[in-house]
Enzyme design. Sequence first.
Site, PDB file in Angstrom:
ATOM      1  N   ASP A  85       5.050  48.452   7.696  1.00 21.63           N
ATOM      2  CA  ASP A  85       3.808  48.083   8.374  1.00 21.63           C
ATOM      3  C   ASP A  85       3.180  49.258   9.104  1.00 21.63           C
ATOM      4  OD1 ASP A  85       4.480  45.596   7.466  1.00 21.63           O
ATOM      5  OD2 ASP A  85       4.217  44.571   9.385  1.00 21.63           O
ATOM      6  N   CYS A 126      13.074  47.033   5.461  1.00 20.70           N
ATOM      7  CA  CYS A 126      11.938  46.665   6.304  1.00 20.70           C
ATOM      8  C   CYS A 126      11.360  45.298   5.937  1.00 20.70           C
ATOM      9  CB  CYS A 126      10.875  47.753   6.211  1.00 20.70           C
ATOM     10  SG  CYS A 126       9.669  47.725   7.548  1.00 20.70           S
ATOM     11  N   ASP A 127      10.365  44.884   6.737  1.00 21.90           N
ATOM     12  CA  ASP A 127       9.875  43.508   6.775  1.00 21.90           C
ATOM     13  C   ASP A 127       9.638  42.866   5.412  1.00 21.90           C
ATOM     14  OD1 ASP A 127       9.692  44.455   9.343  1.00 21.90           O
ATOM     15  OD2 ASP A 127       7.742  43.580   9.752  1.00 21.90           O
ATOM     16  N   LYS A 128       8.889  43.542   4.538  1.00 24.73           N
ATOM     17  CA  LYS A 128       8.448  42.898   3.300  1.00 24.73           C
ATOM     18  C   LYS A 128       9.429  43.072   2.150  1.00 24.73           C
ATOM     19  CE  LYS A 128       4.724  42.117   5.656  1.00 24.73           C
ATOM     20  NZ  LYS A 128       4.991  42.989   6.818  1.00 24.73           N
ATOM     21  N   CYS A 198      13.141  48.506  12.702  1.00 33.23           N
ATOM     22  CA  CYS A 198      12.837  48.347  14.124  1.00 33.23           C
ATOM     23  C   CYS A 198      14.025  47.706  14.836  1.00 33.23           C
ATOM     24  CB  CYS A 198      11.610  47.477  14.312  1.00 33.23           C
ATOM     25  SG  CYS A 198      10.127  48.107  13.522  1.00 33.23           S
ATOM     26  N   SER A 475       2.648  40.889  13.839  1.00 33.08           N
ATOM     27  CA  SER A 475       3.888  41.647  13.748  1.00 33.08           C
ATOM     28  C   SER A 475       5.019  40.813  14.333  1.00 33.08           C
ATOM     29  CB  SER A 475       3.751  42.957  14.531  1.00 33.08           C
ATOM     30  OG  SER A 475       5.031  43.515  14.790  1.00 33.08           O
TER      31      SER A 475
END
Length: 570
Positions: A85, A126-128, A198, A475
């Site tokens: 992101d 990561c997120d996706k 993160c 987020s």
Amino acid sequence: MTERRRPLRSNFPRGSYLWSVRNAHWRALGIPEADCEKPKIAVVNSSSELAACFSHLDRVAQVLKDAIRAAGGVPFEIRTAAPSDFITGAGARGAYMLAARDLVTNDIEVAVEGAQLDGMVCLTSCDKTVPGQLMAAARLNIPTLMVPCGYQPSGEWQGRHVDIEDVFIGAMHAVTGKLPVDDLVGMSREAIRGPGVCSGMGTANSMHIVCEALGMALPGSAPVAALGDKMMADVRAAGTRIVHMVWDDLKPRDILVPGAFANAVRAVLAVGGSLNCAKHLQAVATEGDCGVDVYGLFDQLGPTTPVLAGVRPVGEQTIEAFEAAGGCRALMKQLAPLLDLGAPTVTGATVADNLRHAEVADAEVIRPIGRPVSTHPAIVLLRGNLAPESGLIKAGIGERKVRRFTGPALCFWSSDEAIAALRDGRIQPGQVVVMRGAGVRGGPAMGGGASRVVFAIDGAGLGDQVALLTDGHLSGLVCKGLVVAEVAPEAALGGPLGLVRDGDLVTIDLDERLLAVDLSDAELQQRRDSWQAPPPQYDRGWLQQYRRMVGPLPKGAVMVRSEAPVEPGG
């Protein structure tokens, strides 16, 4: 070598066309002809040099491949898109971020299904990439293991803890003049001190926990410090286990039963995890034809799931303390009375079996059900005439000063417009900021920067005095103010959020789980009759394809199977 127990789809008759051409290629890669009969395992590596989230995965992949070979398999490393992101969000107003999730899924399908490999291990980061890999597992339905690849070490600035969340918040505080730019620069230099995702309970760590709670990752593997001894031991164990899963033909849809999704939702609620988990879990259920209404589970299970751990940003505990207390496995041990303990997992055993010897190392960090951090639902699903399908709010874990908010709407079609209004003093206490056109079709892909607006409002000192509604996403690090995200149907498709005008009275009520505008059905219909769709954004490339083919949010916003291309409003 593990004794062969069943035919493998990757094997073809010796001397046939497919056998011959594959053997030719693989011999050129140094793979012996005898290995052509072994289980062929995809090592799904979303490596990239663009972001710290992915920078360590090549090292991890090598260890995993060695473990697969030692267990009697043949590893083939494949690559996917690797969206971060904070990096990928720079272009197209953030539209590439969610759209890349489905690209990851399709990257995997092309490589793994095209080559007819027998199983895969996904290096989650990561997120996706995490949901994209889970979606591929559900779609392809071949033996699959998820391996959480760890969180990044954070740092200090001027004697205080600083991580990427602080930099994100600080950037928007600098926009409003609350934080000196020199301080922001100093924070950015110290926030990340190594590879990994993160370090707060944002979307990445929340989805790593989801992998384990779903039964798709080995017990005790989430969260974990990137490249630590514990993580590398889990990687080696995964390399061994996937070969056995292939021989046993243990597939994702054997594991992704309704009880597994309920367990994952409970785990997200119990840590006050990311709102984004709802759409990602729904996408997995949709890809796997699992028949599970994940949004319904959040609505149903939220009131009965206490918050047992408060990790930054929802609480004050660190992710390191959460891992040391036992992580997801300890969380599920505490949640056991509320879980489906009979749900199967990648170990071949049930949740109950996996939890039998689990321990909670610190009951202050991961609390028992009888002594929770909070009894209020951490995530609340709202409905009403502004959100006929759903709207999500991260309610936090403390006692909110305001649980019901009514105020006049002030409407914007972009985050830049909203931030400009904030600078000009047009956003005032008591107002409800409506930021629309940021949904999966209108954004497209939920780009639009709603999180920036939330942090800018906070930086202006209005966090407790202004509410915000958006059909976009937030987020996973956002846990500030009264903010409702992912309002559906979205404005670009004629959803009620697109009909709101400046001055309309909007009510948000957490206890009644209500999101409504003070307009009659007749008034809303009158506005709908004269409504015109905004012009679609992006008329070429991947974003055009995504915008035209993405399905609705309540189905996980996945690419539709067969439907004529439709423009927003069409």
